[in-house]
Scaffold this active site. Sequence first.
Site, PDB file in Angstrom:
ATOM      1  N   GLU A 263       0.886  -1.175   0.000  1.00 16.37           N
ATOM      2  CA  GLU A 263       0.000   0.000   0.000  1.00 16.37           C
ATOM      3  C   GLU A 263       0.915   1.214   0.000  1.00 16.37           C
ATOM      4  OE1 GLU A 263      -2.752  -0.585   3.290  1.00 16.37           O
ATOM      5  OE2 GLU A 263      -3.932  -1.939   2.053  1.00 16.37           O
ATOM      6  N   CYS A 297      -2.344   8.796   3.278  1.00 16.47           N
ATOM      7  CA  CYS A 297      -2.076   8.441   1.888  1.00 16.47           C
ATOM      8  C   CYS A 297      -3.257   8.780   0.980  1.00 16.47           C
ATOM      9  CB  CYS A 297      -1.769   6.960   1.790  1.00 16.47           C
ATOM     10  SG  CYS A 297      -3.096   5.954   2.467  1.00 16.47           S
TER      11      CYS A 297
HETATM   12  P1  NAD Z   1       8.546   5.107   4.245  1.00 16.72           P
HETATM   13  O1  NAD Z   1       8.429   4.356   2.979  1.00 16.72           O
HETATM   14  O2  NAD Z   1       9.650   6.087   4.392  1.00 16.72           O
HETATM   15  O3  NAD Z   1       8.721   4.116   5.467  1.00 16.72           O
HETATM   16  C1  NAD Z   1       7.773   3.111   5.755  1.00 16.72           C
HETATM   17  C2  NAD Z   1       8.446   2.005   6.545  1.00 16.72           C
HETATM   18  O4  NAD Z   1       9.398   1.340   5.711  1.00 16.72           O
HETATM   19  C3  NAD Z   1       9.199   2.460   7.778  1.00 16.72           C
HETATM   20  O5  NAD Z   1       8.980   1.517   8.812  1.00 16.72           O
HETATM   21  C4  NAD Z   1      10.656   2.441   7.317  1.00 16.72           C
HETATM   22  O6  NAD Z   1      11.575   2.273   8.355  1.00 16.72           O
HETATM   23  C5  NAD Z   1      10.660   1.232   6.387  1.00 16.72           C
HETATM   24  N1  NAD Z   1      11.696   1.214   5.354  1.00 16.72           N
HETATM   25  C6  NAD Z   1      12.233   2.268   4.699  1.00 16.72           C
HETATM   26  N2  NAD Z   1      13.139   1.824   3.796  1.00 16.72           N
HETATM   27  C7  NAD Z   1      13.181   0.472   3.879  1.00 16.72           C
HETATM   28  C8  NAD Z   1      13.909  -0.553   3.202  1.00 16.72           C
HETATM   29  N3  NAD Z   1      14.788  -0.255   2.249  1.00 16.72           N
HETATM   30  N4  NAD Z   1      13.674  -1.824   3.556  1.00 16.72           N
HETATM   31  C9  NAD Z   1      12.767  -2.141   4.500  1.00 16.72           C
HETATM   32  N5  NAD Z   1      12.064  -1.212   5.183  1.00 16.72           N
HETATM   33  C10 NAD Z   1      12.247   0.075   4.871  1.00 16.72           C
HETATM   34  O7  NAD Z   1       7.124   5.777   4.457  1.00 16.72           O
HETATM   35  P2  NAD Z   1       6.712   6.826   5.580  1.00 16.72           P
HETATM   36  O8  NAD Z   1       7.440   8.092   5.282  1.00 16.72           O
HETATM   37  O9  NAD Z   1       6.858   6.185   6.907  1.00 16.72           O
HETATM   38  O10 NAD Z   1       5.146   7.004   5.296  1.00 16.72           O
HETATM   39  C11 NAD Z   1       4.648   7.918   4.391  1.00 16.72           C
HETATM   40  C12 NAD Z   1       4.392   7.272   3.041  1.00 16.72           C
HETATM   41  O11 NAD Z   1       3.545   6.125   3.204  1.00 16.72           O
HETATM   42  C13 NAD Z   1       3.681   8.131   2.049  1.00 16.72           C
HETATM   43  O12 NAD Z   1       4.245   7.961   0.776  1.00 16.72           O
HETATM   44  C14 NAD Z   1       2.251   7.609   2.063  1.00 16.72           C
HETATM   45  O13 NAD Z   1       1.495   7.892   0.915  1.00 16.72           O
HETATM   46  C15 NAD Z   1       2.475   6.159   2.255  1.00 16.72           C
HETATM   47  N6  NAD Z   1       1.277   5.515   2.818  1.00 16.72           N
HETATM   48  C16 NAD Z   1       0.507   4.733   2.004  1.00 16.72           C
HETATM   49  C17 NAD Z   1      -0.651   4.140   2.501  1.00 16.72           C
HETATM   50  C18 NAD Z   1      -1.573   3.277   1.655  1.00 16.72           C
HETATM   51  O14 NAD Z   1      -2.445   2.617   2.231  1.00 16.72           O
HETATM   52  N7  NAD Z   1      -1.433   3.244   0.354  1.00 16.72           N
HETATM   53  C19 NAD Z   1      -0.990   4.335   3.830  1.00 16.72           C
HETATM   54  C20 NAD Z   1      -0.172   5.135   4.625  1.00 16.72           C
HETATM   55  C21 NAD Z   1       0.974   5.718   4.102  1.00 16.72           C
HETATM   56  C1  6OH Z   2      -3.217   5.908   4.641  1.00 19.23           C
HETATM   57  O1  6OH Z   2      -2.539   6.733   5.188  1.00 19.23           O
HETATM   58  C2  6OH Z   2      -4.443   5.402   5.187  1.00 19.23           C
HETATM   59  C3  6OH Z   2      -4.757   4.119   5.039  1.00 19.23           C
HETATM   60  C4  6OH Z   2      -5.967   3.641   5.610  1.00 19.23           C
HETATM   61  C5  6OH Z   2      -6.208   2.314   5.712  1.00 19.23           C
HETATM   62  O2  6OH Z   2      -5.368   1.388   5.344  1.00 19.23           O
HETATM   63  C6  6OH Z   2      -7.453   1.853   6.248  1.00 19.23           C
HETATM   64  O3  6OH Z   2      -7.583   0.636   6.367  1.00 19.23           O
HETATM   65  O4  6OH Z   2      -8.353   2.649   6.572  1.00 19.23           O
END
Ligand code: NAD
Ligand code: 6OH
Length: 494
Positions: A263, A297
């Site tokens: 996600e 997100c």
């Molecule tokens: P991030 O990708 O920087 O980090 C997420 C996690 O991955 C953290 O626990 C981090 O330590 C780990 N990580 C980073 N690099 C890694 C690697 N090379 N190998 C393994 N693990 C690694 O994301 P963030 O800054 O914590 O969160 C914000 C981002 O998440 C935004 O882009 C947002 O859109 C996305 N997001 C998506 C959803 C969805 O449901 N689609 C939901 C929430 C957040």
């Molecule tokens: C992203 O930041 C939000 C995600 C939300 C869910 O995954 C959820 O289950 O509502």
Amino acid sequence: MRSEPTPYPFSQRQLPCFIGGEFVASGRAFENVSPVNGAVISTVTEADAGEVDRAVRAAREALRGPWGRATTAERCALLRKVAERIEQRFDEFVSAEIADTGKTLKQASSLDIPRGAANFRAYADLALARGSECFEMGTPDGRGALNYSVHKPVGVVAVIAPWNLPFLLMTWKVAPALACGNTVVAKPSEETPSSAALLAQVMHEVGVPPGVFNLVHGFGPGSTGEALVRHPDVNAIAFTGESATGAAIMKSAADSVKALSFELGGKNAALIFADADFEAAVSGTLRSVFANTGQVCLCSERVYVERALFQRFVETLASRARALKLGGPYEDADMGPLISRAHRDKVLSYYRLARTEHGEIVCGGGVPEFGDERDRGAFIEPTIVTGLPESARCVKEEIFGPVCHVAPFDAEEQAVQLANDTRYGLAAAVWTSNLQRAHRVARQMEVGIAWVNDWFLRDLRTPFGGVKLSGIGREGGAHSLAFFSEPMNICVKL
Ligand code: NAD
Ligand code: 6OH
């Protein structure tokens, strides 16, 4: 560095890992800092490759123990106890989430923590209600055969969560993984270790067998996260985070061909038609742009408004945005800080870029001044930009802050084309009172989730995920159960 068992209970100021049913701390630690005022909240054990290996081995071992023999009903009963215990310790979970993120008390206690408990109940119900396929078939001897499927766990699952909705998003994966009989090694974001640390305690308290749920703290590249996704004995990875991180994880996981559920990021559009209920569209868009300080997100970063309504909509949205009260979690504020100073620097670089790209900053664009300790935090103004070309980086790239670009459109087809002109494909919001148009437009959105006349309204049984750069696969309801299970067919010759 050898890790040492930590006696339980322990203070939230020193956070150990949880491996094989033991809380363990090692000499490697990092500081967890408040985004409200920069104060150190806690010191967190950073799991190295050796500790990650121990966690994966404990998880593998647990599959061979009582957990591996438990019935779905027994597992689900335990998950309900997890939900109950989260509710009993509700205030501690709320405080932990707030301490790490600075999010408002209102949001943490109405969304983040209740959804964590709800995730465990929902997947307990869903796993218990799941049936399996059965196909009768003919055979040449006329006696026939019976095919039926059984659902087995995938094995050891790595759950990697981000910092924006830490507890909600971690439990969204841990709950179905456990409901399906897997064992888990979870890694929260380095920015938000506290609610996950409490979850480990809850697992321990309700009697989840050792090794079934393991928690390792640390960073991503070159640290705990990378060691976990590279580990050859991890069978599947459920990851939420940035698209670029997803790409890196995919490479790391390739050698051992792990199952992946991703996600990822978004650059979501909101489409507002002139026939929309104006008040609902403005307040809904205010929420979809600024909720959780724009760090969801699903947040709308691109707002397209039918030209007849454009001026009035921008003015009203901007006046509401200016009225949003910024402040600490316990101040009855509407918006807390961003997660960190580093993230604020990134968002501010887009505010500057919007000006260089010839956009007009209608409101916000900077950093608030409080004249107190909050000036050491990561607060930022809610910001609305207009006038950028569609090719501008601010319109194309995910910013993940309290900011949107608002642009006019003239025709429905143009609105659809603008909304879909992105490499992301997570969510869309369509605001109109015309039912035919609502369905026609929503259906054409190249996303995994579209809302009509609302935003972030969630039924946990529905498919959740994104297309294009926004992810791989779907979670939610039967989709999560499918990812976290291996279906196996048994064919019985009668
Ligand atoms: P991030 O990708 O920087 O980090 C997420 C996690 O991955 C953290 O626990 C981090 O330590 C780990 N990580 C980073 N690099 C890694 C690697 N090379 N190998 C393994 N693990 C690694 O994301 P963030 O800054 O914590 O969160 C914000 C981002 O998440 C935004 O882009 C947002 O859109 C996305 N997001 C998506 C959803 C969805 O449901 N689609 C939901 C929430 C957040
Ligand atoms: C992203 O930041 C939000 C995600 C939300 C869910 O995954 C959820 O289950 O509502």
